[in-house]
Design an enzyme around this catalytic site. Structure first.
Site, short mmCIF file in Angstrom:
data_model
loop_
_atom_site.label_atom_id
_atom_site.label_comp_id
_atom_site.label_asym_id
_atom_site.label_seq_id
_atom_site.Cartn_x
_atom_site.Cartn_y
_atom_site.Cartn_z
N GLY A 1 0.81 -1.21 0.00
CA GLY A 1 0.00 0.00 0.00
C GLY A 1 0.84 1.26 0.00
O GLY A 1 2.07 1.21 0.10
N HIS B 1 -1.71 -8.70 0.70
CA HIS B 1 -2.71 -9.57 0.09
C HIS B 1 -2.67 -9.50 -1.43
O HIS B 1 -3.05 -10.45 -2.12
CB HIS B 1 -4.10 -9.19 0.59
CG HIS B 1 -5.15 -10.21 0.30
ND1 HIS B 1 -6.31 -9.93 -0.39
CD2 HIS B 1 -5.21 -11.55 0.60
CE1 HIS B 1 -7.03 -11.03 -0.50
NE2 HIS B 1 -6.38 -12.02 0.09
N GLU C 1 -0.72 -9.53 -4.83
CA GLU C 1 0.58 -10.00 -5.30
C GLU C 1 1.30 -8.97 -6.18
O GLU C 1 2.52 -8.85 -6.13
CB GLU C 1 0.43 -11.31 -6.07
CG GLU C 1 -0.47 -11.22 -7.29
CD GLU C 1 -0.55 -12.55 -8.03
OE1 GLU C 1 -1.05 -12.53 -9.17
OE2 GLU C 1 -0.13 -13.58 -7.49
N ALA D 1 0.29 -1.90 8.76
CA ALA D 1 -0.26 -0.86 7.88
C ALA D 1 -1.44 -1.34 7.06
O ALA D 1 -2.08 -0.55 6.37
CB ALA D 1 0.84 -0.34 6.94
N ILE E 1 -1.10 1.34 12.57
CA ILE E 1 -1.46 2.63 11.99
C ILE E 1 -2.96 2.83 12.13
O ILE E 1 -3.76 2.02 11.65
CB ILE E 1 -1.05 2.70 10.51
CG1 ILE E 1 0.47 2.59 10.41
CG2 ILE E 1 -1.55 3.97 9.87
CD1 ILE E 1 0.99 2.57 9.00
N LYS F 1 -10.13 9.41 12.09
CA LYS F 1 -11.55 9.04 12.00
C LYS F 1 -11.96 8.08 13.13
O LYS F 1 -13.15 7.79 13.30
CB LYS F 1 -11.83 8.42 10.64
CG LYS F 1 -11.68 9.42 9.49
CD LYS F 1 -11.81 8.77 8.14
CE LYS F 1 -11.71 9.80 7.03
NZ LYS F 1 -10.42 10.54 7.03
N LEU G 1 -1.78 12.87 1.81
CA LEU G 1 -1.80 13.37 0.44
C LEU G 1 -1.17 12.36 -0.51
O LEU G 1 -0.07 11.88 -0.28
CB LEU G 1 -1.02 14.69 0.35
CG LEU G 1 -1.67 15.90 1.01
CD1 LEU G 1 -0.71 17.07 1.00
CD2 LEU G 1 -2.96 16.28 0.30
N GLY G 2 -1.88 12.05 -1.58
CA GLY G 2 -1.33 11.17 -2.60
C GLY G 2 -1.53 9.70 -2.35
O GLY G 2 -1.17 8.88 -3.20
#
Length: 610
Positions: A284, A307, A309, A358, A400, A404, A444-445
């Site tokens: 990610g 998860h 590949e 993460a 992480i 929210k 951001l991004g």
């Protein structure tokens, strides 16, 4: 022109200047008919010493198009020494020292040598100014960097920019000319000066500028149609890696209004270097950046678990290429967090010292429509990873989280708050592992963030969609978020929720307007459309609940939230009831638990309000 031909040309020019200076001086002080052997010996000595000192001070290697007062002072020193030795030589040879002749010659010598170099610079500057159609440029900042930039732009005919004015908030420089370029006013006058001087480009030339200062200047520049760019950072200029003319476009990251968190390198090295590190969600946007930054600290082994590949393969290839000259061993594991047996097997096989968790589902509207998937990945997956880490005696486990999770109104936020409770509970019951969570705002991004969406909408011609004109969010960059995660591991004592001082929240409408302008369009040209708040969204986010706030920073810009109630029995009950629940029931249970409303409290509340 080659160095040898340039050297020959300058040597001949200087020889002519020396001989002309002494001849003119002699003509002014005496008749040419009185020139004798002593005069010719004096001229030869002066010519010899001139070239000796000009070679010694490397004045024939100077690029005179960039000459400054420093070069003129060296010329004065070289000429002065050549005259001093010429006079000494004349006296030691038994002749009369012609002080008047030497004094007048010295003045003419300085004037002609300095003037010849200055003329070259002026003529080259005029040639460059007139060569081709160049874009009229306004330089923000009339300090040393701005002046250096202006000089290089004026002397480089290949660049398309030509400086026509400065703006600077130093009132002492207003109405002055620097290298023939006027300091037209302060930052507040940028709009009027762009119009007055018909400016095509603006370059912000203040390398030490703070984020807040840059935001204020860019806000003024954005009111014009001129393209705005910025020179490199001060540290890049100081190391010589980047030239002052290698400016770049202003990025959204530059406008956060907050200076980035810096790492405590020593403390991180202690718990990462030569250790085994495992990252879940390594493919990610956040997980992959954590892998990049962790690799800089040279762990013994880095395990990339994910998860998908394709994304895991991509980050593996990138890291192996980037760190090919190191001894880091990179391993990949394709695994689902929901598979407890696989997580146990992976942890027991690699025996990591540090785990960065993460992996998560984070898209708010999607998780509102698929609450069971959010629960399985964010809650059950975190529980499986944490239990496996404890069994394999991991030293530090960093999860992480998100802003929210504070007073959650969405399924995603509630699942992350429940995951935080799990982490805090695991820290209490585990004797081997320090469990901590890191909470920050929007990145951001990252995948699913607003910036990539805005850019796609702009590329299609607009409009850019914003849910509400008053919507605000905290933002940080992907590298900054990853640094916070890594730093939290070094600060971990167990059970903490680390929170970054996110600065001021950003208005999403203003953010959209800035992205449109940075893309080279006017806001009216693209347009902004308000679509309404989506299910689970808030107008604003919080980093800590009122009862969690601690005033003291444990590290610059990093706080620790106070420990709050952990309803682990309710979490276990929810996990047990989950297989037989429908989506509506799951949403209610998650939001109740995420907001610390347990069944007994709900019944008490109902009896009071009943």
């Amino acid at each position: 022109m080659t160095y040898r031909s340039r050297l020959a040309l300058l040597a001949m020019l200087d020889s002519a200047i020396v001989l002309s200076a002494i001849s003119a001086s002699s003509w002014l002080l005496a008749s040419p008919s009185e020139w004798n052997a002593s005069f010719y010996m004096l001229a030869a000595a002066l010519l010899f010493f001139h070239h000796c000192f000009f070679f010694y001070f490397k004045l024939y290697k100077k690029a005179w198009e960039y000459a400054s007062v420093g070069e003129l002072l060296i010329i004065a020193k070289a000429v002065g020494l050549s005259f001093l030795l010429t006079g000494l030589a004349q006296g030691l040879s038994g002749g009369k020292v012609e002080l008047k002749l030497l004094a007048v010659t010295w003045m003419l010598h300085i004037l002609l040598i300095g003037g010849s170099r200055l003329c070259w610079r002026v003529l080259r500057g005029r040639f460059n100014k007139q060569s081709g159609k160049r874009k009229r440029t306004l330089i923000v900042g009339a300090g040393s960097a701005g002046i250096m930039l202006a000089r290089q732009l004026m002397n480089n005919s290949e660049t398309e920019l030509y400086p026509v004015a400065f703006v600077d908030d130093d009132a002492n420089k207003h109405m002055l000319d620097i290298m023939g370029i006027p300091v037209a006013g302060g930052v507040s006058s940028i709009v009027s000066k762009v119009r007055e001087h018909d400016i095509d480009n603006i370059v912000i030339a203040i390398p030490s500028l703070s984020k807040k200062g840059l935001y204020a200047i860019y806000t003024e520049c954005a009111k014009t149609n001129a393209k705005t760019q910025i020179i490199p950072r001060l540290e890049d200029l100081a190391t010589g890696r980047i030239s002052v003319t290698q400016f770049r476009d202003v990025q959204v990251e530059d406008l956060l209004g907050r200076e980035p968190v810096e790492l405590d390198i020593e403390s991180i090295s202690e718990y990462v270097t030569q250790k085994v590190v495992l990252v879940t969600g390594a493919g990610g946007s956040i997980g992959s950046e954590v892998c990049r930054q962790i690799s800089r600290f040279l762990p013994e082994k880095l395990v990339l678990l994910g998860h998908g590949e394709n994304s895991i393969y991509a980050i593996e290839m990138e890291l192996k290429e980037t760190f090919k000259d190191t001894n880091i061993k990179f391993y990949t594991e394709i695994a689902d967090l929901q598979d407890a047996d696989k997580m146990n097997a992976v942890m027991m096989f690699h025996r990591p010292h540090v785990v960065y968790h993460a992996a998560a589902h984070k898209h708010v509207p999607l998780m509102e429509r698929n609450p069971e998937e959010a629960f399985k990945n964010n809650v059950l997956g975190t529980l499986n990873a944490a239990r496996a880490a404890s069994k394999s005696r991991v030293e530090t486990f960093v999860m992480i989280s998100t802003d929210k999770a504070v007073n959650p109104t969405s399924v995603m936020g509630a699942t992350k708050r429940v995951a935080e409770m799990i982490i805090q509970h695991m820290d209490r019951v585990s004797s081997n592992t320090k469990f901590v969570a890191v909470r920050f705002g929007n990145v951001l991004g990252s995948r699913g963030s607003v910036i990539p969406l805005f850019k796609k909408q702009i590329a299609k011609g607009g409009p850019v969609t914003v849910t509400h004109p008053d919507m605000v969010r905290y933002f940080m960059t992907i590298p900054e978020a990853s640094r916070l995660v890594i730093q939290a591991g070094a600060l971990a004592r167990g059970g903490e929720i680390f929170v970054l001082d996110m600065g001021e929240p950003v208005n999403i409408t203003e953010l959209a307007q800035n992205v449109i302008r940075m893309s080279g369009f006017a806001v009216d040209e693209i347009g902004i459309e308000y679509t309404g708040i989506r299910p689970g969204e808030k107008l604003f986010e919080e980093m800590l609940k009122a009862d969690e706030v601690m005033e003291k920073q444990v590290y610059p810009k990093i706080y620790i939230g106070k420990a709050s109630a952990i309803f682990y029995e309710e979490i276990e009950a929810l996990i047990a009831d989950f297989p037989g629940m429908n989506q509506a029931e799951l949403k209610v249970r998650l939001l109740d638990l995420g907001n610390h409303i347990v069944p007994s409290a709900r019944s008490e509340l109902a009896s009071v309000t009943g």
